[in-house]
Design an enzyme around this catalytic site. Structure first.
Site, PDB file in Angstrom:
ATOM      1  N   CYS A  53       0.812  -1.218   0.000  1.00  0.00           N
ATOM      2  CA  CYS A  53       0.000   0.000   0.000  1.00  0.00           C
ATOM      3  C   CYS A  53       0.851   1.277   0.000  1.00  0.00           C
ATOM      4  CB  CYS A  53      -0.970  -0.013   1.175  1.00  0.00           C
ATOM      5  SG  CYS A  53      -0.255  -0.590   2.718  1.00  0.00           S
ATOM      6  N   HIS A  82      -2.868   6.410   3.885  1.00  0.00           N
ATOM      7  CA  HIS A  82      -1.468   6.484   4.288  1.00  0.00           C
ATOM      8  C   HIS A  82      -0.910   7.834   3.837  1.00  0.00           C
ATOM      9  CE1 HIS A  82      -1.900   2.451   5.438  1.00  0.00           C
ATOM     10  NE2 HIS A  82      -1.053   1.841   4.635  1.00  0.00           N
TER      11      HIS A  82
END
Lengths: 362, 362, 362, 362
Positions: free
Chosen positions: C159, C252
């Site tokens: 990710c 994120h």
């Protein structure tokens, strides 16, 4: 924790052990017993997975400074009365195993101070908050007689029931509770570790905690019940609870609405709570706070983050005492769920037992 | 928002303005009106500090994609009926100024759809959730007669009162509520922006929201009251509330305990809520969700984070419908405080007015 | 998701299955595939514990509206190529089992679109973000030749590596990255469910994510590497990462400091990122956002809570592009870790393969 | 806080005052000075709005047990050197007013220990962390000569600069830092009260703190600079920072990547930090922790929630010391921003001055 001399004519501390020592509640027992003036933590016991390892290695220490190296280096032993030598054991066991293991220890003649729910509602097992109903410890005698063992099981109550009972004990005694509505907002530490997944609780409220409402309702009534003729009579009022999980680390907040037999005004209720000192025999116990119950005047308190550590986590703080439009009074109570509402509760139970002579044979 | 044709024989959308357009509630009005099938957002008004600046520059946009550039580039104008040309205005004004300003607009002949608390409890001012008590809009006639103005003020209710009233409307109608205990756990967005300081609420519960409990208690009764002979008669049952702030972004969760005249079983209550469709005249309004009220079977729902956006924030979700040990029923309701409980409420009020012909002169 | 016609001369959608369908990533695959214009979700597979149960019962649905009842009622089948009929499978399997299971599916002639880390760094396995390095899919031919199977394994990246690579792809291509420092602040959803215990992360930062830093560093280089003559040559610059877990649900955030061969000014870098459109062959793919990379001018963005859903979670947002005092540029990137950085990545990979003819035999 | 005897031949504590006593930093000064072995808090001063009111009424106490009633009942006085009698004042003033007010106090002959940024970078004003650069206090002499006043201004550093400087001081001294990359994750208490709105930070990361990066970069270099011949020479290495706000109450976490003149191995760096004891003359100062710098071996520490209170908030904890792939070392540091990084820093500065004789005339 005050540094009271050891009760009776004893010269040395009582040796004690913790069962389930590696978990979240077990760690709280370790913290409270690591430097206790009356008890000497001589053994740490846990599941087979941990047995044989050093405590410091077997444990993922969750909070605060880790225990002294004397405890870190101790080998974890099995939760077996044949292996544990201490005559007094604190049980932080999970309910799945607590029933069988605690009974084995009691049969083997040991005093079991338990945080597990298994025996709390047994008629011959004391469910005790010392300042509130320390006299219920007299059930031990019935328990031994009925079960034919030399040991004993004494339990502390569910965390929310404990907070509510400390707040309500003086009011119930004086004015007689008839109806009680409780809505809790409970901290995540109440679910142990790993406990509540962060994906579930970050920025959320979960309006459900499995099996919590019935526990809270029935334990309240036993805690506020009366002991006479070898048995505890339930408090007998009607109680109804909503229990919720909130993104708070420690501290259960409880909104209460109360109807009384003989309703006090808010000022009278406050005065009654403020003048309450708890069972006199508990005064001066090492982990008993000077004030088990404090009433704040601040309009927006108690708050979990700001009041949870009052009295080293042993004080329950009440606020917002006000008239109710339907019943008589509304107020909010807050207490530390893993200290007053768990390990600290059983340590205080043990301290009271130490002064009553019950441990003299131990 | 469904794309219904404009009601009546109208060919063009109604021009509308937002007062207090730069604040948190104002932004929600902007979002809901930016692409509305019936209303054309022609003006944005705010305090003198912002007036004259472009909306996009005067506003710290808090959430979601910013509005289209046609709105971003619009000049903010003053909250003055002599300056605002639109005949219909949505008021996101702060209570400190809303009283005077909204009255000036009504006197000037404008329809004011207000989120402010100032006029909610005036006997001749409708306090309306369309599906629940859309018929209370008939108060407008009395209002005009009594106050001698051509305009009108119509209010949406307090956020918590709205969520509770949607959940309880079908039950009250059928079984007659006698006693109601509410404990709310309210999101921080209810306090506007900057609102609740993070130092106060991170990891905390604040068991107090200024002036919220009386608002919730009295608005509930007006919302569930009945309109006849030119006045609204309060619902008349007893209600008692605890209101708390929790670290949740959007969504007020409300624990309810209810006593009825004619108590339903949990299954009957669920069936009654599920079959409720709200006031028939509201069916098909653009921002009305298909189901204003949904009952979930999941044991741990509704949850703020997971259910708040149901029906684009206009659906109230109820769960945990169960028997109560003291009164009759317990259940939990959740709704979006800044959509259903604020801007969305007034937009839906306006939509209902658009279909009744009230706006035809506008 | 745009509603493009099915590529080629196909009249019907490709049948697809999800492996590991009940977990957190699996649920994201279900969400993205439930109503896909090119793919028909015909099977859901999971571990033996779930196999045989209805999907809706075997799954604790974590987020958003649950899938349609057609999927809820589907029986979960085993992750076995002899049981799964679909020729194209999306793998949300845990790394512990993914290696063996995915290989079995490839050997059985199936296309495996995997989110697992197991094969990502294999030289003959494409690690692909379509807009960045869709041409690496040519590795499939080498893979088949070398491994002697008719199926194929194609992986999406870690990710954080995905978010960083989308932000840096246009800059690396034009100015040549020499040195790269990354510090991530990663959402809890990246750890799956139950994932991060709330006791660990509420009000906390955990400056460690097991095995994340090496994954991020090495996958970045493969993603930004070049394909020629049947192999991918690593990008070859130096990269160093700190990875942290923060109490954020999704998204994120990555702070980047970059040294280039041929350093652009901040304005040039912004212009380069803004004019980048990704691999032309990806234009119009259903889950590709119009802008895979957006640069914001707001001084305090990108923010996880406010920007994570840009482009339905498929857009990476960059901000704070500024000169660096040590190297050349500093900037911050943000992307959705469970959409662009997991399930959405593999769905987009599949869409690109659908247009290249690779699926024609499927 | 250890209970050292008052230095010199003094029999009584030094009288001290706090300027800006009602704000968040002011409250920390109050807490640290309420029971100080060397200083007697005789006056609390604040803005005109508070002046004349009792301290307990003028202050919204944010954290921990409120101060003793002797302080609660003290009248707040104006921040005016003609009104404040104490010769030593701690300044928690906002930068908007600190410049003028602190200068007036210094001109009036008073020692000003300031947390404000205004004078930190003045060449003749000491910017001091006692263990790191206590010798910079010698600048006081130059300051007095140059400015012609009898008082003095001594400042503590920015909170992040403080944490970073404590962690890096021993490494810089021994190995010579050449390049430094910092990424901070800063607690909300760093922004004061009301500070960061909860709507901005709940479940979010804000990758920007106004003016923080330049402050951090330049103060680091002055703190680690060398004093000689009446002036401080900046440390001279290159430093680059990203600063972020995270939903943490207290404790700034800083990810560091470091290049050295003469690179140590991770083990050497750890050994150097562990053996560092800070400036010898600071040993035994009441608020100095035994270990100003601690290195943890735990793979996932330091953590804000778990390590922030080390050494009563005065210890900086470092962890994850490891080799870097681009420069030499990576590590993570954590310290308490409002104790070590604000009020505690200035109290420690005052303690060092008390031992040097500087206060003897006070």
């Amino acid at each position: 924790m005050t540094n009271q001399p050891i009760p009776g004519k004893r010269k040395t501390k009582w040796p004690v052990a913790v069962l389930g020592a590696t978990g979240a509640v077990g760690q709280n027992f370790i913290r409270l017993l690591a430097d206790h003036p009356w008890f000497d933590l001589v053994e740490v016991a846990a599941s087979e997975r941990s047995a044989g390892r050093k405590y410091g290695e077997a444990t993922r220490w969750l909070e605060g400074p880790p225990p002294p190296s004397s405890i870190q280096n101790r080998r974890v032993i099995a939760c077996d009365p044949g292996v544990v030598s201490a005559p007094i054991v604190f049980s932080a066991l999970d309910a799945v195993v607590a029933g069988e293991v605690e009974m084995a220890f009691a049969k083997a003649g040991k005093f079991v101070l338990s945080n597990a729910k298994n025996f709390r509602m047994e008629p011959d097992v004391p469910l005790v908050i010392p300042e509130v109903n320390g006299d219920h410890l007299a059930l031990i005698e019935c328990q031994r007689k009925r079960r034919g063992w030399d040991g004993a099981i004494v339990t502390n109550a569910n965390c929310s029931a404990t907070v509510a009972a400390v707040a309500l004990a003086p009011l119930h005694k004086r004015y007689g509770i008839k109806q009680l509505f409780l809505t809790t907002m409970q901290a995540v530490s109440g679910a142990g570790y790993p406990g509540v997944p962060s994906l579930d609780i970050l920025g959320n409220v979960i309006p459900y905690i499995a099996d919590e409402e019935p526990k809270l309702e029935r334990e309240m009534l036993k805690l506020l019940g009366t002991f006479a003729d070898g048995e505890v009579t339930s408090a007998g009022f009607k109680v109804s609870a909503h229990t919720n999980r909130v993104p708070v680390e420690h501290g259960h907040t409880i909104c209460m609405t109360i109807g009384f037999e003989d309703a006090p005004s808010p000022d009278q209720a406050i005065e009654t709570m403020r003048s309450w000192e708890g069972l006199p025999s508990t005064a001066g116990l090492p982990t008993r706070p000077k004030h088990p119950l404090v009433v704040t005047d601040a309009p927006d308190r108690p708050q979990a983050k700001r009041d949870v550590n009052a009295g080293n986590g042993m004080t329950v703080t009440v606020g917002r005492v006000r008239r109710d439009a339907v019943l008589d009074l509304r107020m909010v109570a807050l207490g530390h769920n893993t200290v007053r509402g768990a390990a600290g509760g059983s340590v205080l139970n043990a301290e009271l037992l130490a002064t009553t002579g019950d441990f003299d044979s131990a």
